[in-house]
Design an enzyme around this catalytic site. Structure first.
Site, mmCIF file in Angstrom:
data_model
loop_
_atom_site.group_PDB
_atom_site.id
_atom_site.type_symbol
_atom_site.label_atom_id
_atom_site.label_comp_id
_atom_site.label_asym_id
_atom_site.label_seq_id
_atom_site.Cartn_x
_atom_site.Cartn_y
_atom_site.Cartn_z
ATOM 1 N N LYS A 17 0.842 -1.200 0.000
ATOM 2 C CA LYS A 17 0.000 0.000 0.000
ATOM 3 C C LYS A 17 0.874 1.247 0.000
ATOM 4 O O LYS A 17 1.729 1.422 0.873
ATOM 5 C CB LYS A 17 -0.823 0.017 1.290
ATOM 6 C CG LYS A 17 -2.279 -0.253 1.085
ATOM 7 C CD LYS A 17 -2.953 -0.062 2.412
ATOM 8 C CE LYS A 17 -4.419 -0.139 2.315
ATOM 9 N NZ LYS A 17 -5.023 0.078 3.619
HETATM 10 C C1 E4P Z 1 -8.244 0.369 3.829
HETATM 11 O O1 E4P Z 1 -7.521 0.060 2.925
HETATM 12 C C2 E4P Z 1 -8.138 1.641 4.582
HETATM 13 O O2 E4P Z 1 -6.884 1.786 5.172
HETATM 14 C C3 E4P Z 1 -9.232 1.722 5.608
HETATM 15 O O3 E4P Z 1 -10.442 1.325 4.966
HETATM 16 C C4 E4P Z 1 -9.376 3.074 6.253
HETATM 17 O O4 E4P Z 1 -10.557 3.096 7.012
HETATM 18 P P1 E4P Z 1 -10.876 4.250 8.084
HETATM 19 O O5 E4P Z 1 -11.106 5.513 7.335
HETATM 20 O O6 E4P Z 1 -12.124 3.764 8.777
HETATM 21 O O7 E4P Z 1 -9.690 4.331 8.987
#
Ligand code: E4P
Length: 267
Positions: free
Chosen positions: A95
């Site tokens: 990521k």
């Molecule tokens: C997934 O890839 C993201 O990091 C995650 O969905 C972020 O979610 P949040 O905004 O609830 O922290």
């Protein structure tokens, strides 16, 4: 629609996999921190991550995020993560944030470099369809528009509501649909829809992961849009299964089964 589970908790990953509905896993540093604090205090982080990858197995991609903000550092970290962990189950995706700070356009060059090396990238922190378009062009395998955080942003910036006071994380977005953010986006689901449309217009191989999902209704909205993947927290998966009439129905059926004498058949 593919479903990824948005957690680093092995207990949640195992449970959701046992339901037969999980196609992949997404983590981020905050999710890893929560998981380690709640179920891996006595484990080395490397061992815990290895366990996540084993539990997911070879057919379920697992996103692991870098920690730096400069391209050269992110590339180095991505290579280390990939070299260290991809051998375990051949399922590591790295990521990379689309951007770091204003003026530091480090995300795209990182995505380009990693894609050329054959390391699959999930481009994260996508808040506009334009960011997604650039990430796809640079070679991202996945792009992750953050629906929940856009809804939070619209509520706080446009409606002047206070997070934690006027609304709680996970509440359904009370936006009346009349306004848009500075970038013409009406809601988190609208961000996802516009992202999907643009990438499909040009036939990119990049898959869209609806991310930052906070409630069952958002899942329905992004599924109606036809998003390729939604990454869903365990609590939201649970909430997708619950309905008071379902519970009432199963209670009545169980009672009537007793009264009808089913028990004899099974004893
Ligand atoms: C997934 O890839 C993201 O990091 C995650 O969905 C972020 O979610 P949040 O905004 O609830 O922290």
């Amino acid at each position: 629609m593919k479903i990824f589970i948005d957690t680093a908790k092995i207990s949640e990953i195992k449970e959701a996999i046992s339901w037969g509905i999980v196609d992949g896993v997404t983590t981020n540093p905050s999710l890893i921190r929560k998981a380690v604090e709640s179920e891996a205090r006595d484990m080395q982080l490397e061992d815990y991550i290895s366990e996540i990858l084993k539990v997911a197995g070879p057919d379920k991609p697992v996103s692991l995020e870098v920690m730096s903000v400069k391209a050269e550092d992110m590339i180095r970290e991505a290579e280390i993560l990939y070299d260290k962990f991809n051998g375990i189950a051949n399922n590591v995706v790295i990521k990379i944030p689309i951007n770091t700070y204003v003026g530091y356009y480090e995300g795209l060059k990182t995505i380009k470099a990693l894609s050329e090396e054959g390391i699959p990238v999930n481009c994260t922190l996508i808040m506009t369809p334009e960011q997604a378009l650039l990430a796809a062009k640079a070679g991202a395998r996945y792009v992750s528009p953050f629906a929940g955080r856009i809804d939070d942003y619209l509520r706080t910036v446009k409606l002047g509501l206070k997070a934690g006071v006027d609304f709680q994380k996970g509440d359904y977005y009370p936006w009346d649909g009349k306004g848009v953010d500075d970038n013409g986006i009406r809601s988190g689901s609208d961000l996802v829809e516009k992202t999907v449309m643009i990438l499909e217009n040009y036939d990119y191989d990049t898959e869209v992961i609806a991310s930052s999902i906070r409630n069952a209704r958002q899942v329905r909205e992004v599924a109606m849009i036809g998003v390729h993947i939604a990454t869903i927290p365990f609590k939201v998966l649970e909430s997708m299964l619950l309905h008071p009439k379902t519970e009432e129905g199963i209670k009545r059926f169980s009672e009537d089964a007793e009264k009808a004498g089913y028990r004899e058949i099974f004893s």
